[in-house]
Design an enzyme around this catalytic site. Sequence first.
Site, PDB file in Angstrom:
ATOM      1  N   PHE A   1       0.850  -1.191   0.000  1.00  0.00           N
ATOM      2  CA  PHE A   1       0.000   0.000   0.000  1.00  0.00           C
ATOM      3  C   PHE A   1       0.892   1.249   0.000  1.00  0.00           C
ATOM      4  CE2 PHE A   1      -2.678   3.301   1.833  1.00  0.00           C
ATOM      5  CZ  PHE A   1      -3.796   3.177   1.033  1.00  0.00           C
TER       6      PHE A   1
ATOM      7  N   ARG B   1     -12.962  -2.981  -7.014  1.00  0.00           N
ATOM      8  CA  ARG B   1     -12.840  -3.669  -5.732  1.00  0.00           C
ATOM      9  C   ARG B   1     -14.172  -3.620  -4.998  1.00  0.00           C
ATOM     10  NH1 ARG B   1      -8.802  -1.582  -1.018  1.00  0.00           N
ATOM     11  NH2 ARG B   1     -10.421   0.009  -0.937  1.00  0.00           N
TER      12      ARG B   1
ATOM     13  N   ASP C   1       0.832  -4.299   9.047  1.00  0.00           N
ATOM     14  CA  ASP C   1      -0.260  -3.355   8.811  1.00  0.00           C
ATOM     15  C   ASP C   1      -1.557  -4.156   8.763  1.00  0.00           C
ATOM     16  OD1 ASP C   1      -2.180  -1.627   7.817  1.00  0.00           O
ATOM     17  OD2 ASP C   1      -0.827  -0.640   6.409  1.00  0.00           O
TER      18      ASP C   1
ATOM     19  N   TYR D   1     -11.208   2.903  10.266  1.00  0.00           N
ATOM     20  CA  TYR D   1     -12.348   3.437   9.501  1.00  0.00           C
ATOM     21  C   TYR D   1     -12.864   2.481   8.444  1.00  0.00           C
ATOM     22  CZ  TYR D   1      -8.352   5.180   6.693  1.00  0.00           C
ATOM     23  OH  TYR D   1      -7.184   5.304   5.991  1.00  0.00           O
ATOM     24  N   LYS D   2     -12.245   1.311   8.341  1.00  0.00           N
ATOM     25  CA  LYS D   2     -12.711   0.331   7.361  1.00  0.00           C
ATOM     26  C   LYS D   2     -13.698  -0.623   8.044  1.00  0.00           C
ATOM     27  CE  LYS D   2      -8.324   0.539   4.808  1.00  0.00           C
ATOM     28  NZ  LYS D   2      -8.833   1.125   3.549  1.00  0.00           N
TER      29      LYS D   2
END
Lengths: 508, 508
Positions: free
Chosen positions: B244, B479, B309, B334-335
């Site tokens: 990422f 996605r 991560d 926040y996911k």
Amino acid sequence: MSIRETLGGPLGPPPQLWSLTSSSCGATPESVSRSQLGAGCAQTSQRRRRSLRVVQSGGAKRRVPSPAPAPKALPRSLESGGAKRRIPSPAHSTAGARFGSCNREERSDGSRHPPGQNEGVTSREIALQLDAADPLASFRDEFFIPDQSLVYLDGNSLGRTPKRTIERLHQVVEKEWAGDLILSWDHWLDLPRRIGDRFADIIGSRPGEVVLHDSTTLNLFQGVHIALNLRPDRRVLVVADDEFPTDRYVVEGIAHDLGLTVRSLRPGIDLSDVAVIVRSVIDYRTAEMVDVASFTDEARRAGAMVLWDLSHTAGAVEFDVHALGVELAVGCTYKFLNGGPGSPAYTFVSHELQSMVRQPIRGWFAQKDQFAMERPFEPFDDIRRVLLGTPHILSLVAAEEGIALSARAGMGAIAAKGRALVAYAMEVIDHLGLTTSTPRDTARRGNHVAVHHPDAPVLLRRLAERKVVADVRPPDIVRLGLSPLTTRFTDVWDGLATLDDLIRSNDS
Amino acid sequence: MSIRETLGGPLGPPPQLWSLTSSSCGATPESVSRSQLGAGCAQTSQRRRRSLRVVQSGGAKRRVPSPAPAPKALPRSLESGGAKRRIPSPAHSTAGARFGSCNREERSDGSRHPPGQNEGVTSREIALQLDAADPLASFRDEFFIPDQSLVYLDGNSLGRTPKRTIERLHQVVEKEWAGDLILSWDHWLDLPRRIGDRFADIIGSRPGEVVLHDSTTLNLFQGVHIALNLRPDRRVLVVADDEFPTDRYVVEGIAHDLGLTVRSLRPGIDLSDVAVIVRSVIDYRTAEMVDVASFTDEARRAGAMVLWDLSHTAGAVEFDVHALGVELAVGCTYKFLNGGPGSPAYTFVSHELQSMVRQPIRGWFAQKDQFAMERPFEPFDDIRRVLLGTPHILSLVAAEEGIALSARAGMGAIAAKGRALVAYAMEVIDHLGLTTSTPRDTARRGNHVAVHHPDAPVLLRRLAERKVVADVRPPDIVRLGLSPLTTRFTDVWDGLATLDDLIRSNDS
């Protein structure tokens, strides 16, 4: 439209009332040694008390002085500068003001009043009149204040809650987050910069020179690294021994990790080999304000960068980064800007420096084409290159509403009321014979006052029991914050009168 | 009380329905070269379409397949592990799984189904049945969802809004901030750690091993420095070329500033001189999951630290830091944890490492006696030593509510539904003949699926026009995030059927 136009009233408060708060000084100063007060410095007056009557006011017992001489207008009004930005002139500076000691007895006009001359200005009646004449009084209605009888004198630690912030959070949570979901990132993405642009009205920055992000601590860390990178040949950092803790910790940590030297900020300091100086504009204990223009100029001539901490400055006093020669600054938004608990901090980098900024932490919010995810790091060419990770949207929009409210009131009006509040507080402090280290010079102080007492922590608790909220700062300071948009002159009177009462009970 | 007990129903969904989603694979895999797909890897099936009927459902036109064979129970149920924590066993690992390529055709039981065997499972009717049998279905009611007809498949970018978050924000803003003002800091001060303790239910950490603070970017920066300090004799950092972006940027920035070497994570990499490896547990594009236990073990034997991560992991799949040997991890909330836009990230440091943590940024929230302000920096002995500046309270309490909701549902149940959702999505993808790079192995993937198409950005916009929200990731991935607490099986069907329809219009 300015607040004065909005109110449709006269362009300012009745001059005889506002001027009363400006410059009288009924104290007989008595030096207290610096060592006795630790890092602070203090001034006490002989206690010249009159009898106090206890009266009922707003449901709470209030002590007011017995009838006093009628107030008189004083020749030199605080408001003579109008709404024009005030830039401290080097002519006013002293080594003391510039290097951390306090200017005992110094006044902006250089004069002193004999003790007792203006005792009459320090009554609750006068406070009520000042509130009635306050052109910003209606701004208190912009805040959600569940208990109007609470005397809140800590808006310099945590500002109050704007009503619009509550509405905005509803909108952001229920419509933008819950309703529009991920699509809201289309407009959230640029919030740090859009809110930053509003600082034009707060610190005189130009659009594209400020972003809201992270915390003062992180922004200090980043700011020192940015400045260091602009002085690669120098290996000395400067910070005052009594600087706000997180500023000191950040500087010492960077020095430790990079093998640099930390030099204490003192009068006569040699800046010729200094890379970066970190300095608060307004002292977090005494409210003493540095002569920023003069110090920045001195640093520049010595080839040193200055990273200013505006935490107690922005939203409290007038400040113009460009007129003052400031190139790099950070600060918080949860004090005088009423941004909410832990609202994001900001970084100001002047346009002239931006292309030279190299950030110590490379994050995806600084990346030019953020969602072309397979590229190497290539940061924005503008202020956004100091951004790091995903912005905290809820805290960010709360900050925006607080900042917008200050912008709407206007920093000229806010600063004028701030000066009037502090001048009035100093009058009352002198009248009650309390000890303060807050400077006498109206041009050299921010919007809080420091009252010294060895039992400060005990007094703080007892104040809270009597519905007066302040805070303490080591070693012995009861700190009273006067936040122009929400603090009433009667709050100043009630808070100080209660404090005085507690001190007398405590000392007897 | 677990959600299953709460519902008072059977301990699991009807096995024949849940097992249907577990392991059938109606695809004829067709290799797509890695270079053709950029950093990703993909698998496509021959398009074996049946005629689709358009029916009205929930006010929106829905396409459903024509009647299909009745579903059959398959021998190997996804749910056989019950609510027990799943720890990937080294026996399942392959070099591919460990080093970034994808496990084409590999399945957890090593078997493959012949094409077409389970076509019947891919109908909207089946999705409705799966929703009806979903033991977590009632959790969707815990969220404020203004438009139930929206097909939201991006909860892995921004989770939905828990109703309790709205209530909590009201309480915090109107009572704690506006009402109690500065006094609220008495309990806000320890929020980062108190919320961190809730991660026991999310990633198996012990109390005092996690704090919520700052952003994933900042926490990565700090984590790399913490790890580097534990390997002072080594000068190599490792990160995958397709990691990422912010993880890569952070690693490259630190390497640049400290003069270290960055080595790309590849199969067969030499770790013998490596200080720190930064690695996502779940790939942000394909959902491929690393065999964490095996990789951590390999790194430890080579003397390298791993900073994990967990951004796409925590709240999505079962994960037990201690069982997996994880010592250091960061991630966002926040996911899948539904913490709100830009909610603070977290840092996990195992108790064993904490006394050795030296933070790169010294801030006042790490200071042991924070308000004794004149002392030198002396950080907490515990996890709080990784804190920096003033926590963003509004964003923090929102995160707490999201995390609490996942803890209440239980990661066992959440992960089980996640596996079922993804298995079902893979069925539908195969049925529709779409191209995916998401691994076939149920034990080696997270909770999103990647559908490849060269016109991904165009498709994304058209999906939004038809009320299907997903996102795109370069170079060509649509996605689809399947967030167990809010995504319905019908969302999976509707989203993929709409995507397929758009692809056919686009391609024709």
